[in-house]
Design a protein around this motif. Structure first.
Motif, PDB file in Angstrom:
ATOM      1  N   UNK A 102       0.978  -1.487   0.177  1.00 26.59           N
ATOM      2  CA  UNK A 102      -0.475  -0.138  -0.040  1.00 26.59           C
ATOM      3  C   UNK A 102       1.395   0.753  -0.165  1.00 26.59           C
ATOM      4  N   UNK A 103       2.009   0.845   0.898  1.00 29.05           N
ATOM      5  CA  UNK A 103       2.878   2.321   0.075  1.00 29.05           C
ATOM      6  C   UNK A 103       4.139   2.345  -0.789  1.00 29.05           C
ATOM      7  N   UNK A 104       3.647   1.308  -1.470  1.00 24.50           N
ATOM      8  CA  UNK A 104       5.031   1.170  -2.633  1.00 24.50           C
ATOM      9  C   UNK A 104       6.815  -0.139  -2.085  1.00 24.50           C
ATOM     10  N   UNK A 105       6.357  -0.491  -1.126  1.00 25.55           N
ATOM     11  CA  UNK A 105       7.431  -1.351  -0.727  1.00 25.55           C
ATOM     12  C   UNK A 105       7.284  -3.046  -0.451  1.00 25.55           C
ATOM     13  N   UNK A 106       7.648  -3.040  -1.929  1.00 21.66           N
ATOM     14  CA  UNK A 106       6.764  -4.358  -2.696  1.00 21.66           C
ATOM     15  C   UNK A 106       8.685  -5.421  -1.876  1.00 21.66           C
ATOM     16  N   UNK A 107       8.630  -7.268  -2.713  1.00 18.17           N
ATOM     17  CA  UNK A 107       9.520  -7.739  -2.767  1.00 18.17           C
ATOM     18  C   UNK A 107      10.860  -6.530  -3.608  1.00 18.17           C
ATOM     19  N   UNK A 108      10.427  -6.597  -5.052  1.00 18.34           N
ATOM     20  CA  UNK A 108      11.639  -5.763  -5.921  1.00 18.34           C
ATOM     21  C   UNK A 108      11.909  -4.774  -4.678  1.00 18.34           C
ATOM     22  N   UNK A 109      11.338  -3.449  -4.663  1.00 16.97           N
ATOM     23  CA  UNK A 109      11.234  -2.379  -4.036  1.00 16.97           C
ATOM     24  C   UNK A 109      12.250  -2.410  -2.390  1.00 16.97           C
ATOM     25  N   UNK A 110      11.734  -3.728  -1.898  1.00 13.13           N
ATOM     26  CA  UNK A 110      12.936  -4.514  -1.173  1.00 13.13           C
ATOM     27  C   UNK A 110      14.133  -4.799  -0.861  1.00 13.13           C
ATOM     28  N   UNK A 111      13.810  -5.523  -2.661  1.00  9.92           N
ATOM     29  CA  UNK A 111      15.441  -5.535  -2.661  1.00  9.92           C
ATOM     30  C   UNK A 111      16.093  -5.268  -3.142  1.00  9.92           C
ATOM     31  N   UNK A 112      15.662  -3.929  -4.395  1.00 10.17           N
ATOM     32  CA  UNK A 112      16.180  -2.774  -4.400  1.00 10.17           C
ATOM     33  C   UNK A 112      17.108  -2.454  -3.137  1.00 10.17           C
ATOM     34  N   UNK A 113      16.916  -1.894  -2.563  1.00 13.70           N
ATOM     35  CA  UNK A 113      17.423  -1.341  -1.297  1.00 13.70           C
ATOM     36  C   UNK A 113      18.078  -2.715  -0.373  1.00 13.70           C
ATOM     37  N   UNK A 114      17.765  -3.275  -0.338  1.00 12.02           N
ATOM     38  CA  UNK A 114      18.717  -4.515   0.197  1.00 12.02           C
ATOM     39  C   UNK A 114      19.999  -4.417  -0.051  1.00 12.02           C
ATOM     40  N   UNK A 115      19.993  -4.583  -1.475  1.00 12.16           N
ATOM     41  CA  UNK A 115      21.469  -4.300  -2.643  1.00 12.16           C
ATOM     42  C   UNK A 115      22.486  -3.344  -1.230  1.00 12.16           C
ATOM     43  N   UNK A 116      22.216  -1.924  -1.094  1.00 17.37           N
ATOM     44  CA  UNK A 116      22.380  -0.605  -0.733  1.00 17.37           C
ATOM     45  C   UNK A 116      22.979  -0.995   0.956  1.00 17.37           C
ATOM     46  N   UNK A 117      22.460  -2.541   0.917  1.00 17.28           N
ATOM     47  CA  UNK A 117      22.584  -2.405   2.238  1.00 17.28           C
ATOM     48  C   UNK A 117      23.967  -3.188   3.018  1.00 17.28           C
ATOM     49  N   UNK A 118      24.819  -3.220   2.403  1.00 21.72           N
ATOM     50  CA  UNK A 118      25.813  -3.722   2.102  1.00 21.72           C
ATOM     51  C   UNK A 118      25.212  -5.537   3.028  1.00 21.72           C
ATOM     52  N   UNK A 119      24.448  -6.280   2.137  1.00 25.56           N
ATOM     53  CA  UNK A 119      23.881  -7.408   2.709  1.00 25.56           C
ATOM     54  C   UNK A 119      24.866  -8.511   2.154  1.00 25.56           C
ATOM     55  N   UNK A 120      25.302  -9.824   2.870  1.00 24.63           N
ATOM     56  CA  UNK A 120      25.977 -10.582   2.503  1.00 24.63           C
ATOM     57  C   UNK A 120      24.778 -12.383   2.364  1.00 24.63           C
ATOM     58  N   UNK A 121      23.747 -12.446   3.141  1.00 26.12           N
ATOM     59  CA  UNK A 121      22.507 -13.065   2.856  1.00 26.12           C
ATOM     60  C   UNK A 121      21.109 -12.342   2.852  1.00 26.12           C
ATOM     61  N   UNK A 122      20.438 -12.859   1.515  1.00 21.90           N
ATOM     62  CA  UNK A 122      19.234 -12.035   1.671  1.00 21.90           C
ATOM     63  C   UNK A 122      17.899 -13.314   1.189  1.00 21.90           C
ATOM     64  N   UNK A 123      17.094 -13.095   2.287  1.00 22.62           N
ATOM     65  CA  UNK A 123      16.066 -14.207   2.540  1.00 22.62           C
ATOM     66  C   UNK A 123      14.711 -12.761   1.196  1.00 22.62           C
ATOM     67  N   UNK A 124      14.679 -13.420   0.631  1.00 20.83           N
ATOM     68  CA  UNK A 124      13.178 -12.869  -0.378  1.00 20.83           C
ATOM     69  C   UNK A 124      11.382 -13.863   0.419  1.00 20.83           C
ATOM     70  N   UNK A 125      10.801 -13.685   0.337  1.00 18.51           N
ATOM     71  CA  UNK A 125       9.869 -14.778   0.999  1.00 18.51           C
ATOM     72  C   UNK A 125       9.080 -15.113  -0.132  1.00 18.51           C
ATOM     73  N   UNK A 126       8.981 -14.936  -1.242  1.00 24.68           N
ATOM     74  CA  UNK A 126       8.441 -15.671  -2.537  1.00 24.68           C
ATOM     75  C   UNK A 126       9.050 -14.714  -3.744  1.00 24.68           C
ATOM     76  N   UNK A 127       9.129 -15.436  -4.702  1.00 25.66           N
ATOM     77  CA  UNK A 127       9.240 -15.388  -6.297  1.00 25.66           C
ATOM     78  C   UNK A 127       7.643 -15.137  -6.622  1.00 25.66           C
ATOM     79  N   UNK A 128       6.961 -13.860  -7.111  1.00 26.13           N
ATOM     80  CA  UNK A 128       5.709 -13.511  -7.888  1.00 26.13           C
ATOM     81  C   UNK A 128       5.615 -13.391  -9.120  1.00 26.13           C
ATOM     82  N   UNK A 129       6.747 -12.629  -9.989  1.00 26.54           N
ATOM     83  CA  UNK A 129       6.894 -12.156 -11.099  1.00 26.54           C
ATOM     84  C   UNK A 129       7.935 -12.413 -10.923  1.00 26.54           C
TER      85      UNK A 129
END
Length: 574
Positions: free
Chosen positions: A381-408
C-alpha cells in the motif's frame, strides 16, 4: 544454584547414565546458549534422548519420584480446593499441577524439580512446604487440561450460547440482524459471555495445536473448524445468533472496521498465553450468509530451528548444507501453500547466521523473529514490495538475503542479479516438484542461461502427518499393494487412534523432500531450455531421491502411513 549450574548438573547426570556422550552434551550446551530453553528440552529436541529418559534420570539421581498419566498418579485429590491454591493461569504459566495437600505440605507435579526459584516462590505463595514429583511435558499438559477442565469450559460456553439464543424471540432477533446499530453491535461484542467465548475458542485451538481457526456462517448455523496437522476438524459451534457479536469481537481485537461487512479485511493482534507470545493474523471475507473469519496462529518463539531436525534424509541434508555454505548463489524451496517452506528457510538461515554476516529478509508477513537477522515486512500500500525491498537491500551491504516468495519477473530478475554480484539468496516458489521450478521461472520471463549460472539447489517439500507412536498398528501389506508401491520386505504401520492423538491416529507432521543440486549436466540442459521431464530424469540419474522415494522411506520406518503418503505425494512415473 544458578541456571548454568543446573544445566551442568543435568548434563552430568545424562552422561553418567550413558544417555549422552560428552561431545553430545557440549553440542547441546552450545545450541542452548543464548536461549531461555532448559537443557532437558534442548537434548530432546535434538533427538539425543527421549523426554522419558530425562525424567527417569532426574528421578533416579535426585531420589524424586516420577509419574505418568497412565500410572494414575497425576490425578489431583478432590475436595482440597487445590484449584484455588494454585489457579489455572499460574499452573499453565509455571507448568505445575497441585496433586495433594497434607497439613502444610503440598505435593506438586512439575517438569524441573531442580528449579529452586520456582519451588521457593511456590512456598511463599501457598504457605506450604513443596514436595515435587517429576513428569513429562505431554503428560503434565494433559493432566492440567483434565483438572482445570479446559475443553469443558469451551463446551459450557457453547451450551450457554444456545441458552441465550432460546431466551430471545427468534423472529425479533432475525429482524434486528439487518439493522443492528453499530453501538449495539460493539456493545454485544464487549459483553462478558462473548469475550469469554472467543477467548476459549482461541485457547482451545492453541491447546489442540491448531494452525488456523475457521468461523463460517451458513443459513441456520455457524461452523467452527480447527486446522490441525494440515487437516480441518469440526468443533461444536456456538449459536448462530452470536455470529455478528463473535465476528465483531475478533474485529475489535484486530483493529478492523466493524461497520465494513461488504469488503474483505486483513488484520492482526497479539496475546500472551501461558507465558508464551503468540501472533494472530485475521482475514475476513463477505459470504451470502455473513462474514467468514479465518485466524492464523503464529507462535513468536518457534521450536528449535535445526536443519537436521526438519525431516531431511542424510543425502539431502548433506546437499543442503553444502549449498547454504556457498558464498553466493540462488537457493529455492518449493511446494504448495502450507508445506513448511518458510520453516525450512528459517532453519537454513539459523544454521548460517553469525556476527560476521549481514543477513536481511523481506517477507509477507514476518512469521518468526530471528535474533541477529534484519527482517522487513512488505507493505504494498505504500510501495514496499518484494522488488523495491530487494533493491534497497543491495545498498545495505548484505551477505545473505531471503525473499519470502518470487511472484513475478521483476523480483526473479533482482534475485538473479544479486546472486551474480556475490550474494547468497534464498526464496520460495509454488511448484509441484524441484525440476518444475525451472519451467516456472522461465514462464515468468527469466532467460534459461541465467538460471543455469545462478541456481545452486532447489528443494521441494511436502508435510505428511506423523503416525501417533502410542497407537500405530503394524500390518503386512497385500501382495498387490506391495507390488504397486515396490515394497519388498517388512511390515508397514497404519493409523488407529487413541486419547493422545484425539482418536485421529496422527500427531504432528514430518517433512519429505527432494533436493536437486545443479551439476554440469543439469546446467547444460537448463541453458538449452529442455522440458521438465528431462530435467527430472537427469536429476534422478545424478542421485536425487524424489518426494515419493523419501516419503516411502518414512512409511517403511513407521513414521507415517502409506495412505497419508499417497494422499499428499504423486507416485513417480519415471
Amino acid at each position: 544454584m544458578t541456571m548454568i549450574g543446573l544445566n551442568e548438573r543435568l548434563g552430568e547426570m545424562l552422561v553418567k547414565a550413558s544417555l549422552l556422550t560428552p561431545e553430545q552434551l557440549e553440542k547441546a550446551l552450545e545450541v542452548q546458549r543464548g536461549t531461555s530453553k532448559r537443557l532437558g528440552d534442548v537434548v530432546v529436541e535434538l533427538g539425543l534422548v527421549t523426554e522419558l529418559d530425562v525424567v527417569a534420570t532426574l528421578s533416579k539421581q535426585l531420589g524424586i519420584p516420577y509419574a505418568t498419566t497412565a500410572s494414575g498418579f497425576l490425578t489431583p485429590a478432590k475436595d482440597q480446593s487445590l484449584e484455588e491454591l494454585i489457579p489455572e493461569e499460574m499452573a499453565r504459566q509455571r507448568m505445575i499441577l497441585p496433586l495433594s495437600r497434607n497439613m502444610n505440605s503440598l505435593t506438586i507435579a512439575c517438569l524441573d524439580p531442580m528449579d529452586l526459584i520456582m519451588i521457593d516462590n511456590l512456598r511463599r505463595l501457598t504457605g506450604c512446604e513443596i514436595n515435587p514429583i517429576i513428569t513429562t511435558r505431554a503428560d503434565l499438559e494433559q493432566a492440567i487440561d483434565v483438572f482445570y477442565d479446559k475443553g469443558g469450559m469451551l463446551k459450557a460456553a457453547v451450551d450457554r450460547s444456545y441458552e441465550m439464543a432460546e431466551e430471545e424471540d427468534t423472529a425479533t432477533a432475525a429482524g434486528e440482524e439487518e439493522g443492528l446499530s453499530l453501538d449495539r453491535l460493539k456493545q454485544a461484542a464487549e459483553e462478558a459471555p462473548v469475550i469469554r467465548l472467543v477467548d476459549l475458542v482461541i485457547r482451545q485451538a492453541i491447546k489442540d495445536r491448531a494452525s488456523d481457526i475457521h468461523i463460517e456462517p451458513f443459513k441456520d448455523k455457524i461452523t467452527l473448524r480447527y486446522r490441525i496437522d494440515g487437516v480441518l476438524y469440526e468443533i461444536a459451534p456456538p449459536a448462530k445468533s452470536l455470529h455478528s457479536a463473535i465476528i465483531s469481537r475478533i474485529k475489535i481485537l484486530s483493529k478492523l472496521d466493524i461497520a465494513e461487512k461488504r469488503l474483505p479485511q486483513d488484520g492482526a493482534f497479539f496475546m500472551m498465553m501461558d507465558n508464551q507470545a503468540i501472533d494472530f493474523r485475521v482475514s475476513s471475507i463477505p459470504t451470502i450468509y455473513g462474514e467468514k473469519v479465518v485466524i492464523r496462529i503464529l507462535k513468536k518463539t518457534p521450536e528449535l530451528l535445526d536443519l537436521g531436525q526438519i525431516g531431511l534424509e542424510a543425502r539431502e541434508l548433506e546437499r543442503c548444507r553444502k549449498a547454504i555454505q556457498d558464498p553466493y548463489g540462488l537457493i529455492f524451496v518449493t511446494g504448495p501453500t502450507g508445506s513448511g517452506k518458510t520453516t525450512t528457510l528459517y532453519a537454513a538461515l539459523n544454521e548460517i547466521r553469525s556476527s560476521k554476516r549481514n543477513i536481511v529478509t523481506i517477507e509477507d508477513p514476518v512469521e518468526y523473529r530471528l535474533e541477529g537477522i534484519n527482517q522487513v515486512q512488505i507493505k504494498p500500500s505504500i510501495g514496499l514490495t518484494f522488488a523495491s525491498g530487494l533493491r534497497a537491500f543491495l545498498r545495505q551491504d548484505p551477505d545473505v538475503m531471503m525473499v519470502g516468495e518470487v511472484r513475478d519477473q521483476e523480483t526473479a530478475e533482482i534475485c538473479i542479479q544479486a546472486s551474480l554480484t556475490g550474494h547468497l539468496v534464498f526464496s520460495t516458489l509454488h511448484t509441484n516438484d524441484a525440476p518444475s521450478s525451472i519451467t516456472r521461472l522461465t514462464d515468468m520471463g527469466v532467460p534459461p542461461y541465467l538460471l543455469s549460472s545462478t541456481i545452486s539447489i532447489v528443494i521441494a517439500q511436502r508435510l505428511l502427518r506423523r503416525l501417533c507412536q502410542q497407537c500405530r498398528e503394524a500390518y503386512e501389506p497385500l501382495p498387490a499393494i506391495a507390488e504397486k508401491f515396490q515394497i519388498t520386505e517388512g511390515l508397514l504401520y497404519k493409523a488407529k487412534g487413541c486419547d493422545q492423538c484425539a482418536q485421529t491416529g496422527y500427531r504432528g507432521r514430518i517433512g519429505v523432500h527432494e533436493a536437486m543440486l545443479l551439476n554440469r549436466e543439469l546446467c547444460d540442459l537448463i541453458a538449452k531450455g529442455e522440458p521438465t521431464h528431462l530435467l527430472k530424469a537427469a536429476a534422478v540419474k545424478s542421485g536425487m531421491a524424489t518426494l515419493w522415494d523419501n516419503g516411502l522411506k518414512k512409511v517403511r520406518a513407521g513414521l507415517t502411513s502409506l495412505e497419508e503418503l499417497e494422499s499428499v505425494v504423486l507416485l513417480d512415473k519415471i
